[in-house]
Design a protein around this motif. Structure first.
Motif, PDB file in Angstrom:
ATOM      1  N   HIS A 245       0.871  -1.183   0.000  1.00 36.63           N
ATOM      2  CA  HIS A 245       0.000   0.000   0.000  1.00 36.63           C
ATOM      3  C   HIS A 245       0.903   1.227   0.000  1.00 36.63           C
TER       4      HIS A 245
ATOM      5  N   HIS B 263       2.297   1.892  -9.608  1.00 32.79           N
ATOM      6  CA  HIS B 263       1.637   0.654 -10.028  1.00 32.79           C
ATOM      7  C   HIS B 263       2.496  -0.097 -11.046  1.00 32.79           C
TER       8      HIS B 263
ATOM      9  N   LYS C 157      -0.806  -2.270  -4.649  1.00 36.48           N
ATOM     10  CA  LYS C 157      -2.215  -2.703  -4.668  1.00 36.48           C
ATOM     11  C   LYS C 157      -3.149  -1.546  -4.338  1.00 36.48           C
ATOM     12  N   ARG C 158      -2.676  -0.669  -3.465  1.00 36.32           N
ATOM     13  CA  ARG C 158      -3.542   0.395  -2.935  1.00 36.32           C
ATOM     14  C   ARG C 158      -2.714   1.649  -2.698  1.00 36.32           C
TER      15      ARG C 158
ATOM     16  N   VAL D 168      -5.192   1.488  -9.070  1.00 33.49           N
ATOM     17  CA  VAL D 168      -5.082   0.774  -7.784  1.00 33.49           C
ATOM     18  C   VAL D 168      -6.216   1.201  -6.858  1.00 33.49           C
ATOM     19  N   GLU D 169      -6.392   0.400  -5.802  1.00 30.58           N
ATOM     20  CA  GLU D 169      -7.424   0.741  -4.812  1.00 30.58           C
ATOM     21  C   GLU D 169      -7.069   2.066  -4.140  1.00 30.58           C
TER      22      GLU D 169
ATOM     23  N   GLU E  73      -7.534   4.447  -0.699  1.00 27.49           N
ATOM     24  CA  GLU E  73      -7.896   4.564   0.716  1.00 27.49           C
ATOM     25  C   GLU E  73      -7.768   6.039   1.104  1.00 27.49           C
TER      26      GLU E  73
END
Ligand code: SF4
Length: 329
Positions: free
Chosen positions: A113, A130, A136-137, A158-159, A161
């Motif tokens: 992350h 990426h 991933k995040r 990517v994710e 948050e």
């Protein structure tokens, strides 16, 4: 949408898990993470226990290795990565590209992350991390408006948050060295802002003074809420007025814009505060579990009393949605 809660120690981890956190984030007892305060963080023994407890309760454990290593400390960072990979951590939260490269030399697939400390505010930066490190995040810095977060989340490879609740910095994520001007240590280097070894409190005639390396940061009359002395939140005399010259003490609270964040495709809400007490974590995780469940499952929304609990725990008993509401961005 995940609820990601801070865990500065084992009791806080247990509270967060018991209140229904989907993930907790932790750090080791060294300068590899941005909350390297004395008495905080996990030894190997406690981490084993914590991971076991979290996993038994379907909660993931993320580990922050998110400070910037200097050449002479490189091995501390790589051995911390080694320990995290071997001990059963679910994901590493990282800011430095050298550390990402090291993780990839050990595993092609281990989830990375991108830490808020990397300050990635645009699509090109997310694409770069990426493509080069298979992140991933990404945790977005708290400098973007809701419109900007929405645009990024829609196109991101990517994710995404974002921070939902907790203390605010002056919005220079990953780039603030203010603390080092006074103490020689800052979050990006030694993992600590305003280290407690440099903090002094003195009380005289009912006035409480806080100092950082002898510089007066603030003073409080009896009954006034006394905050921890960080340089950015001190009251100073500017052109004859004594005021919060850089930043007022206040906490971020995005509860009211959660539907928009959810609709934008944000996959995780992060609660700030690994330095906070287990009781604080318990209350914040409890209320935020309700906030997210009300959005995802249409269950009962948090009550007025719940909201007041969060306000009572906020810095200066005030909350804001910070940069999210900047209409000019
Ligand atoms: S001085 Fe303030 S803005 Fe800088 S890292 Fe510390 S809390 Fe954040």
């Amino acid at each position: 949408m995940e609820l990601v809660c801070p865990a500065g120690n084992y009791p806080s981890l247990v509270k967060a898990v018991d209140q229904g956190a989907d993930a907790v984030y932790i750090g080791f007892k060294n300068a590899t993470n941005a909350r390297h305060f004395s008495g905080l963080n996990f030894s190997e023994k406690h981490l084993h226990k914590g991971i076991e407890y979290a996993h038994q309760n379907n909660c993931k454990v993320y580990c922050a290795i998110n400070t910037y290593p200097r050449q002479d400390g490189w091995q501390t960072w790589t051995s911390s990565v080694d320990m995290a990979l071997d001990i059963g951590i679910d994901s590493l939260i990282v800011a430095d590209s050298g550390i990402m490269d090291y993780i990839r030399s050990r595993s092609d697939t281990f989830p990375i992350h991108l830490s808020v400390q990397a300050s990635a505010t645009n699509l090109e930066a997310l694409n770069f991390y990426h493509q080069n490190f298979g992140i991933k995040r990404a945790v977005l810095p708290r400098v973007l408006s809701l419109k900007q977060v929405t645009q990024l989340a829609q196109k991101s490879p990517v994710e995404i948050e974002v921070f939902g609740f907790g203390s605010l910095c002056i919005m220079a994520e990953g780039r603030c060295y203010l603390s080092s001007y006074l103490t020689g240590e800052s979050p990006n280097t030694q993992g600590v802002c305003s280290p407690s070894s440099h903090v002094r409190w003195e009380e005289n005639d009912g006035v409480l003074k806080s100092r950082l390396n002898n510089l007066l940061i603030d003073q409080f009359e009896e009954g006034e809420n006394a905050g921890y002395p960080t340089l950015c939140k001190g009251r100073f005399e500017v052109e004859g007025n004594i005021e919060y010259a850089l930043e007022e003490p206040t906490s971020l609270n995005t509860m009211d814009i959660l539907p928009e964040l959810h609709q934008a495709g944000v996959v995780a809400i992060k609660i700030e505060g690994r330095q906070r007490s287990p009781a604080y974590i318990e209350t914040v995780a409890n209320v935020w579990r309700k906030v997210i469940d009300a959005e995802l499952k249409n269950s009962a929304a948090p009550t007025e009393q719940d909201k007041q609990k969060l306000t009572a725990l906020s810095e200066g008993r005030q909350t804001t949605i910070g940069a999210y509401e900047r209409s000019w961005q």
